[in-house]
Design a protein around this motif. Structure first.
Motif, PDB file in Angstrom:
ATOM      1  N   GLY A 264      98.771  21.892  69.933  1.00  0.00           N
ATOM      2  CA  GLY A 264      99.075  21.619  71.334  1.00  0.00           C
ATOM      3  C   GLY A 264     100.087  22.595  71.903  1.00  0.00           C
ATOM      4  O   GLY A 264     100.422  23.610  71.288  1.00  0.00           O
ATOM      5  N   ARG A 287     101.732  18.457  75.127  1.00  0.00           N
ATOM      6  CA  ARG A 287     100.360  17.971  75.281  1.00  0.00           C
ATOM      7  C   ARG A 287      99.651  18.274  73.967  1.00  0.00           C
ATOM      8  O   ARG A 287      99.498  19.440  73.600  1.00  0.00           O
ATOM      9  CB  ARG A 287      99.684  18.661  76.465  1.00  0.00           C
ATOM     10  N   SER A 289      96.904  17.256  70.503  1.00  0.00           N
ATOM     11  CA  SER A 289      95.653  16.716  69.968  1.00  0.00           C
ATOM     12  C   SER A 289      95.772  16.703  68.455  1.00  0.00           C
ATOM     13  O   SER A 289      96.215  17.686  67.857  1.00  0.00           O
ATOM     14  CB  SER A 289      94.466  17.574  70.409  1.00  0.00           C
ATOM     15  N   LYS A 291      93.396  15.901  65.130  1.00  0.00           N
ATOM     16  CA  LYS A 291      92.063  15.594  64.627  1.00  0.00           C
ATOM     17  C   LYS A 291      91.821  16.210  63.251  1.00  0.00           C
ATOM     18  O   LYS A 291      92.126  17.381  63.062  1.00  0.00           O
ATOM     19  CB  LYS A 291      90.974  16.035  65.605  1.00  0.00           C
ATOM     20  N   GLU A 319      89.938  11.449  66.576  1.00  0.00           N
ATOM     21  CA  GLU A 319      90.855  12.261  67.373  1.00  0.00           C
ATOM     22  C   GLU A 319      91.828  11.372  68.114  1.00  0.00           C
ATOM     23  O   GLU A 319      91.490  10.264  68.553  1.00  0.00           O
ATOM     24  CB  GLU A 319      90.097  13.124  68.380  1.00  0.00           C
ATOM     25  N   SER A 321      94.750  12.077  71.265  1.00  0.00           N
ATOM     26  CA  SER A 321      95.343  13.063  72.172  1.00  0.00           C
ATOM     27  C   SER A 321      96.240  12.353  73.169  1.00  0.00           C
ATOM     28  O   SER A 321      96.170  11.133  73.352  1.00  0.00           O
ATOM     29  CB  SER A 321      94.249  13.847  72.911  1.00  0.00           C
ATOM     30  N   THR A 323     100.170  12.953  75.763  1.00  0.00           N
ATOM     31  CA  THR A 323     101.363  13.728  76.141  1.00  0.00           C
ATOM     32  C   THR A 323     102.590  13.030  75.601  1.00  0.00           C
ATOM     33  O   THR A 323     102.751  11.813  75.760  1.00  0.00           O
ATOM     34  CB  THR A 323     101.473  13.847  77.666  1.00  0.00           C
TER      35      THR A 323
END
Length: 439
Positions: A264, A287, A289, A291, A319, A321, A323
């Protein structure tokens, strides 16, 4: 021996005699090691209002003026202590009535966070140069580069939970206290956890930053500016790649509630009158992610199926995701996870979570793939022992929904119950009683 050789030899011998005489004279004029230790202790207590014990002091003048302090400790319940501090003075600036250190070395120091906080507001305020003028003799000043190099070895930080972490590091300074190169390393952990900053050019206030953690990297650039109000401001942007979250958190002697490799973008922003304020005022936004991912202490599917309070378990995810905003305060760091989105072959979920001093407060809506839609869950407890549950009104709605239409009706009823609770001012953190209103 030729006449020239004899002449040069004579000059060398004479110079050696003069230098030796100067060193002996200076040694005779300087106070003893005991008096130096006593004077430093007295000055420290006068300036900060906290006593300082110095086990011993030793000075040398040749080949470079050096002062070594041993076994230092502040007069506090948990002392700030150091096994050895060495200060090496540069000679050339002394001819211009300037003070400059070639190197300052700190070894075997311990910094309890509570004891460090006790120094806030003590010792006067202002820029380092202004404080130096206050304490230096008349007509003496700090050089444009007061310290060439600061190094620390086996320096330990003890946080508010009494977790002790050891670091090595060094900073090489340019003029006006600008770091040319800075590096810090976490000791005794694998994989390597370290950071390094390198100044871009000699006149720019920009630094390239390289971080290694959790088997991945977190690299980018930071810059220093001065605001119209005269405050210092640091901003930066960094790219995280393939950082193993559990490994990263373990490097700081903690357990992660989330597993997986993170990627990120992180932005930082902080301002203050002095650099020493930055740590407790720092704001970051990431921000991210992850996975694949896994919630290591919560089983969301179980919480939905039981419609009660659930603790422990694991939720595998394809996953996750969202902030993450962090904000430093005087009492710790506040973490806010927003726009969270999770998915797997079994469920999808959305939500927001807030963490402060290891306590959790959040809301999550879970959709089970086989037909249960939008079940609202309350997340509470601590990072070590999180729990998820339906609120009281949501549980009542779930029971009604089950009576009307099993399956999907349960989720719809729970959702309606939650909205009714909020409309009429119900408590947001009301917890369900296990087993009440189960479908």
């Amino acid at each position: 021996m030729t006449r020239t050789q004899r002449w040069l030899t004579g000059i060398a011998v004479a110079s050696g005699v003069v230098v030796s005489a100067l060193v002996v004279t200076a040694s005779a004029l300087l106070p003893s090691d005991e008096k130096i230790a006593a004077e430093l202790s007295a000055r420290f207590e006068e300036n900060f209002g906290i006593g300082l014990k110095i086990g011993s002091a030793h000075r040398t003048l040749w080949p470079m003026p050096t002062l070594v302090l041993n076994e230092l400790a502040t007069a506090q319940a948990q002392p700030i202590a150091a096994r050895r501090v060495m200060l090496r003075l540069r000679v050339a600036p002394l001819w211009h009535r300037e003070i400059a250190f070639d190197a300052v070395d700190v070894e075997g120091a311990v910094f309890p966070s509570a004891s460090v906080r006790a120094f806030r507001g003590r010792g006067g305020a202002g820029k380092p140069d202004d404080l130096a003028k206050k304490h230096l003799p008349s007509k003496w000043t700090l050089a444009s580069t007061p310290v060439e190099q600061l190094r620390w070895r086996d320096v330990r930080w003890i946080d508010r939970r009494d977790i002790e972490l050891a670091y090595d590091g060094e900073v090489t300074f340019d003029a006006s206290w600008r770091p040319r190169v800075a590096a810090i390393r976490r000791l005794g952990v694998e994989p390597v956890t370290q950071a390094r900053a390198e100044r871009v050019g000699s006149n720019e206030d920009r630094w390239r930053v390289f971080m290694e953690a959790g088997g991945g990297t977190w690299n980018g650039e930071a810059r220093l500016d001065t605001t119209p109000a005269g405050l210092l401001r640091v901003t930066g942007r960094f790219e995280a790649k393939a950082i193993d979250i559990e490994s990263l958190v373990k490097a700081f002697d903690r357990r992660a509630p989330l597993a997986g490799k993170l990627s990120g973008t992180t932005e930082i922003d902080v301002e203050g009158e002095q650099v020493t304020e930055f740590a407790r005022k720092l704001h970051t936004r990431t921000r991210f992610s992850v996975k694949p991912a896994a919630l290591t202490r919560i089983d969301l599917a179980k919480a939905v199926s039981t419609a009660g309070t659930s603790r422990g378990g694991r939720t595998p995810l394809d996953e996750l995701s969202g902030t993450l905003d962090t904000q430093g305060t005087d009492d710790g760091v506040v973490l806010k996870y927003t726009n969270l989105k999770a998915r797997s072959g079994v469920l999808t979920a959305t939500g927001n979570v807030r963490l402060f001093n290891r306590k959790i407060d959040g809301d999550v809506a879970v959709d089970i793939v086989d037909g249960v839609v939008g079940v609202p869950l309350k997340v509470a407890g601590t990072v070590d022992e999180p729990e998820v549950s339906l609120t009281g009104a949501a549980l009542t709605g779930a029971a009604i929904g089950t009576a009307v239409l099993p399956g999907v009706g349960t989720a719809i009823g729970a959702r309606i119950g939650q909205q009714v609770e909020r409309m009429f001012g119900g408590k947001k953190d009301g917890k369900a009683k296990a087993g009440v209103g189960r479908p």
